[in-house]
Design a protein around this motif. Structure first.
Motif, PDB file in Angstrom:
ATOM      1  N   GLU A  59       0.829  -1.196   0.000  1.00  0.00           N
ATOM      2  CA  GLU A  59       0.000   0.000   0.000  1.00  0.00           C
ATOM      3  C   GLU A  59       0.874   1.261   0.000  1.00  0.00           C
ATOM      4  OE1 GLU A  59      -2.986   0.921  -0.294  1.00  0.00           O
ATOM      5  OE2 GLU A  59      -4.246  -0.853  -0.030  1.00  0.00           O
ATOM      6  N   ASN A  60       0.249   2.381  -0.266  1.00  0.00           N
ATOM      7  CA  ASN A  60       0.912   3.675  -0.158  1.00  0.00           C
ATOM      8  C   ASN A  60       1.497   3.807   1.251  1.00  0.00           C
ATOM      9  OD1 ASN A  60       1.390   6.456   0.394  1.00  0.00           O
ATOM     10  ND2 ASN A  60      -0.036   7.043  -1.204  1.00  0.00           N
ATOM     11  N   PRO A  61       2.803   4.076   1.384  1.00  0.00           N
ATOM     12  CA  PRO A  61       3.423   4.124   2.719  1.00  0.00           C
ATOM     13  C   PRO A  61       2.886   5.244   3.606  1.00  0.00           C
ATOM     14  CG  PRO A  61       4.941   4.953   1.057  1.00  0.00           C
ATOM     15  CD  PRO A  61       3.786   4.354   0.320  1.00  0.00           C
ATOM     16  N   PHE A  62       2.261   6.249   3.023  1.00  0.00           N
ATOM     17  CA  PHE A  62       1.702   7.328   3.829  1.00  0.00           C
ATOM     18  C   PHE A  62       0.293   6.975   4.332  1.00  0.00           C
ATOM     19  CE2 PHE A  62       4.664   9.232   0.763  1.00  0.00           C
ATOM     20  CZ  PHE A  62       5.603   9.727   1.666  1.00  0.00           C
ATOM     21  N   LYS A  63      -0.293   5.981   3.729  1.00  0.00           N
ATOM     22  CA  LYS A  63      -1.541   5.404   4.225  1.00  0.00           C
ATOM     23  C   LYS A  63      -1.231   4.344   5.269  1.00  0.00           C
ATOM     24  CE  LYS A  63      -5.343   2.466   2.518  1.00  0.00           C
ATOM     25  NZ  LYS A  63      -5.938   1.832   1.307  1.00  0.00           N
ATOM     26  N   TYR A  64      -0.054   3.737   5.146  1.00  0.00           N
ATOM     27  CA  TYR A  64       0.385   2.640   6.016  1.00  0.00           C
ATOM     28  C   TYR A  64       1.802   2.957   6.512  1.00  0.00           C
ATOM     29  CZ  TYR A  64       1.527  -2.271   7.256  1.00  0.00           C
ATOM     30  OH  TYR A  64       1.896  -3.436   7.897  1.00  0.00           O
ATOM     31  N   PRO A  65       1.943   3.941   7.424  1.00  0.00           N
ATOM     32  CA  PRO A  65       3.279   4.400   7.840  1.00  0.00           C
ATOM     33  C   PRO A  65       3.861   3.592   9.004  1.00  0.00           C
ATOM     34  CG  PRO A  65       1.637   5.820   8.812  1.00  0.00           C
ATOM     35  CD  PRO A  65       0.872   4.781   8.025  1.00  0.00           C
ATOM     36  N   VAL A  66       3.649   2.281   8.970  1.00  0.00           N
ATOM     37  CA  VAL A  66       4.148   1.420  10.048  1.00  0.00           C
ATOM     38  C   VAL A  66       5.670   1.467  10.119  1.00  0.00           C
ATOM     39  CG1 VAL A  66       4.348  -0.997  10.786  1.00  0.00           C
ATOM     40  CG2 VAL A  66       2.135  -0.092  10.022  1.00  0.00           C
ATOM     41  N   PHE A  67       6.306   1.625   8.961  1.00  0.00           N
ATOM     42  CA  PHE A  67       7.766   1.719   8.906  1.00  0.00           C
ATOM     43  C   PHE A  67       8.215   3.155   8.662  1.00  0.00           C
ATOM     44  CE2 PHE A  67       6.704  -2.612   7.611  1.00  0.00           C
ATOM     45  CZ  PHE A  67       7.521  -3.363   8.453  1.00  0.00           C
ATOM     46  N   GLN A  68       7.392   4.112   9.077  1.00  0.00           N
ATOM     47  CA  GLN A  68       7.550   5.513   8.685  1.00  0.00           C
ATOM     48  C   GLN A  68       7.495   5.607   7.153  1.00  0.00           C
ATOM     49  OE1 GLN A  68       9.230   8.724  10.363  1.00  0.00           O
ATOM     50  NE2 GLN A  68       9.626   7.894  12.387  1.00  0.00           N
ATOM     51  N   ALA A  69       7.945   6.716   6.603  1.00  0.00           N
ATOM     52  CA  ALA A  69       7.921   6.915   5.151  1.00  0.00           C
ATOM     53  C   ALA A  69       8.766   8.140   4.842  1.00  0.00           C
ATOM     54  CB  ALA A  69       6.479   7.108   4.662  1.00  0.00           C
ATOM     55  N   GLY A  70       9.009   8.390   3.564  1.00  0.00           N
ATOM     56  CA  GLY A  70       9.826   9.536   3.204  1.00  0.00           C
ATOM     57  C   GLY A  70      11.290   9.318   3.553  1.00  0.00           C
ATOM     58  N   PRO A  71      12.049  10.388   3.778  1.00  0.00           N
ATOM     59  CA  PRO A  71      13.490  10.275   4.054  1.00  0.00           C
ATOM     60  C   PRO A  71      13.832   9.439   5.287  1.00  0.00           C
ATOM     61  CG  PRO A  71      12.942  12.524   3.448  1.00  0.00           C
ATOM     62  CD  PRO A  71      11.639  11.802   3.601  1.00  0.00           C
ATOM     63  N   ARG A  72      12.915   9.354   6.263  1.00  0.00           N
ATOM     64  CA  ARG A  72      13.202   8.593   7.481  1.00  0.00           C
ATOM     65  C   ARG A  72      12.611   7.182   7.456  1.00  0.00           C
ATOM     66  NH1 ARG A  72      15.383  10.397  12.414  1.00  0.00           N
ATOM     67  NH2 ARG A  72      15.718  12.636  12.568  1.00  0.00           N
ATOM     68  N   VAL A  73      12.229   6.674   6.295  1.00  0.00           N
ATOM     69  CA  VAL A  73      11.671   5.322   6.237  1.00  0.00           C
ATOM     70  C   VAL A  73      12.665   4.332   6.838  1.00  0.00           C
ATOM     71  CG1 VAL A  73      12.581   4.801   3.927  1.00  0.00           C
ATOM     72  CG2 VAL A  73      10.496   3.674   4.733  1.00  0.00           C
ATOM     73  N   CYS A  74      12.141   3.330   7.536  1.00  0.00           N
ATOM     74  CA  CYS A  74      12.981   2.381   8.287  1.00  0.00           C
ATOM     75  C   CYS A  74      13.945   1.629   7.371  1.00  0.00           C
ATOM     76  CB  CYS A  74      12.077   1.386   9.021  1.00  0.00           C
ATOM     77  SG  CYS A  74      12.971   0.100   9.899  1.00  0.00           S
ATOM     78  N   LEU A  75      15.236   1.733   7.657  1.00  0.00           N
ATOM     79  CA  LEU A  75      16.246   1.052   6.848  1.00  0.00           C
ATOM     80  C   LEU A  75      16.249  -0.456   7.092  1.00  0.00           C
ATOM     81  CD1 LEU A  75      19.230   3.543   7.248  1.00  0.00           C
ATOM     82  CD2 LEU A  75      17.918   3.106   5.165  1.00  0.00           C
TER      83      LEU A  75
END
Length: 504
Positions: free
Chosen positions: A432-448
């Motif tokens: 899904e869209n990571p901003f709809k499902y930000p479990v791992f954050q999203a954008g520049p700080r998305v979980c590595l």
């Protein structure tokens, strides 16, 4: 002797008087700090939300604060609410989340209030800094965690821990009719062993059959818990004064962090002495780029915190949901049998990539029960969110993955149901869209570490589902979460374990 007796009595009197005034001062200062905090924020706010929060009346209807927030956010047309007494804007609107985490990323850092809370434990680690320090660690971590060799190393550790410790432990409990196991505790031990071996090359052995508890694990848990409790005080002045006076929870926190520091610095010292260029753990890899031992300690402790509690939390909720949905358990078993056959060997990385239903089940579990239920940023400048919400400079803005997974507008009328099928399209997993499902954050700080965490979860889920039947020992009980940095079930998750017939 008379002189000695009089002097002793006088000293005792002075000491007693000092203690009385000291604790009286501490008490009145705490009360004063609380009043200042409330008055400073919104002295006359009498809205229903603030009144319910301050009185605690929301507890009469909801088991968890996050459930109450979810209720409020679902009622809000914009999916955004204000908790004025906390100076907090809370949102479950994907457009707002994308705006914060991507579009205006520079205006929404973690901020000094958050950094202060975790500063003693995490120091200058990646999860506690902004700006150039964050960019440097992010780039370094991205290079390391993205390599095939480090992912292979992580998978080897997980596979070894499952085969040599987790399955033997579960087998030792299985079949004992009266035996009840706290699966959350087992999964926390499993995760701690894994992340310590991956981060430090250290094996604390918490998951051995005797279930020992290492001093390091206890100190680390206590430091995490007490650091999180700082965020729940009425005003940061309270915990800062307690830290200055070295009393109460702050004294315990200082002692716990001291033990964590001593072990971390000893490991770094030993690694420098023995050599690190041929080692595979995260610490050794970072030592090739960083010479500052304190900085190294901060970096690795941050990964330790993130890798331990989040995976254990996600797996606990996953097995809780499976205990209520035997049809999902059957579907996972059917898929794995089709790909792996009836073997008792663990699945390879390539085999798990073919298990789309398993992937969907893991993601669906985290939609309903994300390991980190909410995350906050602090606005550097005045701003307006896409839904029209005005944000003052310095305001705390929180996006709420727990609530976002329960929004009918985003997930449909069946949003409260556990349905892995919602992630499948023509039998294949679709993200899904990571901003709809930000479990791992999203954008520049998305979980590595996202991919490694998911592989670890799938490995554990598959190994236990194929071999054991795991039943909730208290099936009617709802999940209640203890305050903390991650979602931890209050009282643990008590289960009964039985080996499946074909494995007996």
């Amino acid at each position: 002797m008379e002189y000695y007796s009089e002097a002793s009595s006088w000293l005792h009197f002075m000491y007693t008087t000092f203690c009385f005034f000291f604790f009286a001062f501490t008490f009145f200062f705490s009360v004063f700090a609380f009043l200042v905090f409330i008055l400073r924020l919104r002295p006359c706010c009498d809205c229903d939300v603030c009144r319910s929060y301050l009185s605690g009346s929301w507890k009469m209807e909801f088991d968890n604060l996050s459930d109450w927030y979810t209720h409020l956010l679902r009622k809000s047309p914009s999916r955004t609410i204000h908790v004025h007494v906390l100076g907090n804007i809370i949102t479950a609107n994907p457009e707002n989340v994308e705006y914060m985490l991507k579009t205006r990323f520079d205006n929404y850092p973690k901020g000094k209030p958050f950094s202060a809370i975790l500063g003693d434990l995490l120091g200058r680690g990646i999860f506690n800094v902004d700006g150039d320090s964050w960019k440097f660690q992010r780039k370094m971590a991205s290079l390391e965690l993205g390599s095939v060799s480090i992912r292979t190393f992580a998978f080897e550790i997980v596979t070894s821990e499952i085969k040599n410790r987790l399955i033997p432990l579960m087998s030792s409990i299985a079949g004992r009719s009266e035996a009840i196991l706290d699966l959350q505790d087992v999964l926390r031990r499993f995760s701690f062993d894994n992340i310590c071996r991956f981060s430090f090359g250290l094996d604390p052995g918490c998951l051995q059959l005797s279930l020992p508890m290492s001093e390091f694990a206890e100190a680390f848990d206590l430091a995490s818990k007490l650091s999180a409790e700082r965020a729940m005080t009425a005003s940061p002045l309270i915990w800062k004064m307690k830290r200055l006076l070295n009393i109460g929870s702050e004294r315990k926190l200082k002692e716990a962090i001291k033990m964590v520091d001593e072990l971390a610095h000893e490991l770094i010292k030993q690694r420098r002495t023995a050599g690190f260029s041929t080692q595979r753990d995260l610490l050794s890899r970072f030592m090739c780029s960083v010479s500052d031992d304190q900085y190294l300690r901060d970096i690795v402790i941050s990964f330790l915190l993130a890798g331990r509690d989040t995976v254990a939390s996600a797996l606990t909720s996953f097995f809780w949901l499976l205990s209520q949905h035997p049809e999902v358990v059957s579907a996972i078993r059917e898929e794995s049998d089709r790909i792996m056959g009836q073997t008792e060997e663990q699945a390879s990385f390539e085999q798990m990539r073919e298990m789309h239903y398993l992937q969907a089940s893991v993601y669906e579990s985290m939609r309903l029960f994300p390991p980190i239920q909410f995350d906050s940023k602090f606005s550097l400048q005045e701003d307006v969110l896409p839904d029209g919400t005005f944000v003052r400079k310095g305001t705390r803005v929180t996006f709420h993955p727990y609530a976002m997974g329960r929004m009918e507008k985003a997930w449909g009328p069946d949003c409260l149901e556990f349905k892995p099928e919602r992630w499948l399209k023509n039998g294949e997993f679709m993200a899904e869209n990571p901003f709809k499902y930000p479990v791992f954050q999203a954008g520049p700080r998305v979980c590595l570490g996202k991919e490694m965490a998911v592989v670890q979860m799938k490995s554990v889920a598959l190994a236990l589902v194929r071999r054991f039947d795991i039943q909730d020992a208290v099936p009617s009980r709802a999940q209640r979460f203890a305050p903390g940095l991650t979602a931890t079930v209050r009282g643990g998750f008590q289960v009964r374990v039985h080996e499946r017939r074909q494995h007996q």
